[in-house]
Design a protein around this motif. Sequence first.
Motif, mmCIF file in Angstrom:
data_model
loop_
_atom_site.group_PDB
_atom_site.id
_atom_site.type_symbol
_atom_site.label_atom_id
_atom_site.label_comp_id
_atom_site.label_asym_id
_atom_site.label_seq_id
_atom_site.Cartn_x
_atom_site.Cartn_y
_atom_site.Cartn_z
ATOM 1 N N LYS A 138 1.061 -1.132 0.138
ATOM 2 C CA LYS A 138 0.041 -0.160 -0.040
ATOM 3 C C LYS A 138 1.167 1.226 0.138
ATOM 4 O O LYS A 138 0.765 2.248 -0.813
ATOM 5 C CB LYS A 138 -0.889 -0.113 1.438
ATOM 6 N N ASP A 139 1.845 1.287 0.731
ATOM 7 C CA ASP A 139 3.058 2.432 0.816
ATOM 8 C C ASP A 139 3.487 2.812 -0.511
ATOM 9 O O ASP A 139 3.697 3.556 -1.228
ATOM 10 C CB ASP A 139 3.764 2.186 1.862
ATOM 11 N N ALA A 140 3.858 1.345 -1.270
ATOM 12 C CA ALA A 140 4.602 1.369 -2.364
ATOM 13 C C ALA A 140 3.550 2.146 -3.299
ATOM 14 O O ALA A 140 4.111 2.878 -4.520
ATOM 15 C CB ALA A 140 5.028 0.129 -3.069
ATOM 16 N N VAL A 141 2.199 1.723 -3.397
ATOM 17 C CA VAL A 141 1.415 2.272 -4.270
ATOM 18 C C VAL A 141 1.445 3.750 -4.381
ATOM 19 O O VAL A 141 1.204 4.636 -5.389
ATOM 20 C CB VAL A 141 -0.012 1.410 -4.386
ATOM 21 N N SER A 142 1.461 4.177 -3.226
ATOM 22 C CA SER A 142 1.314 5.768 -2.780
ATOM 23 C C SER A 142 2.456 6.522 -3.417
ATOM 24 O O SER A 142 2.264 7.602 -3.777
ATOM 25 C CB SER A 142 0.936 6.047 -1.337
ATOM 26 N N ARG A 143 3.560 5.763 -3.430
ATOM 27 C CA ARG A 143 4.956 6.316 -3.812
ATOM 28 C C ARG A 143 5.028 6.112 -5.367
ATOM 29 O O ARG A 143 5.887 6.828 -5.761
ATOM 30 C CB ARG A 143 5.967 5.977 -3.069
ATOM 31 N N TYR A 144 4.426 5.019 -5.987
ATOM 32 C CA TYR A 144 4.980 4.643 -7.475
ATOM 33 C C TYR A 144 3.570 4.447 -8.005
ATOM 34 O O TYR A 144 3.456 3.345 -8.395
ATOM 35 C CB TYR A 144 5.896 3.524 -7.399
#
Length: 290
Positions: free
Chosen positions: A181-187
């Motif tokens: 979920k954090d990765a989706v927010s950044r990428y």
Amino acid sequence: MSEFGELLHGWRDRLSPVDVGFAATSGRRAPGLRREELAQLAGLSVDYVLRLEQGRAKNPSAQVVGSLARALQLSRGERDQLYRSAGLLPPQDGTISAHVPASIQRLAVRLGDVPIGVFTADWTLVWWNAMWCALNGDPSAIPVEQRNLARALFGDGPALPPVETERGFDVFEASIVADLKDAVSRYPADVRLNRLIRDLRAESEAFAHHWVTESAAQHVSEQKTIHHPDVGEIRLDCDVLLSPGADLRMVTYTTATGTTDAGKLDLLRVTCGQTTRSAPQRVPSPGGPA
């Protein structure tokens, strides 16, 4: 020889075998890595590396170029040059990078007694050492696109070695989903990451449940018990070390000196886990390696 082949040959010649984890030997006729060593590091055949250098093999895939760039410990600029020489666009900003800087590789090599696996922001395994193979099985036998921890946990990826986690399986799953979920927010523009999320939400009720849950499980140091086919149960401390500049996760396993578990780890170090270990098969598993 093509430009791609010249770059491979030149960068292979400048790299010390010791820097990539090979033992120092006398009587080497030429400096740098042998083709056999580069092929082993990149997970390619020696014949294919030879044909790439000679220009007889053309149009290598992005996965092949990325593997060669990591094996050669290239800088980001050199990696991009290698991609362009192969007629490919370098990885774009705003997408998850699988590049492992030379400094991280050197650090992992010098900690050769410790099982180490390096994962990208979407939990794809991109680098490992011999002790990781001895403990968890050899990832090189698994197709590159299947070396993703989330796919192994929730989807159709190869099964993980049987592991019991100190905080429980559900918490372990939640921590991986929280990372995604954090990765989706950044990428948000990363195509591969978006496809991974879409697939897992459709395939796994557990993943879909964790995805809509607000609470996030943070990674902490914890003990994990691995059921190894050669040495039996081995209880190890698992740590996830972050490399913010490269956005990588270095997973390590250690144990206190003089313990029974340390003896089992020493045995794996001597045998390299080659008695029965191979790529994990797709069978149910209670945990994972990270």
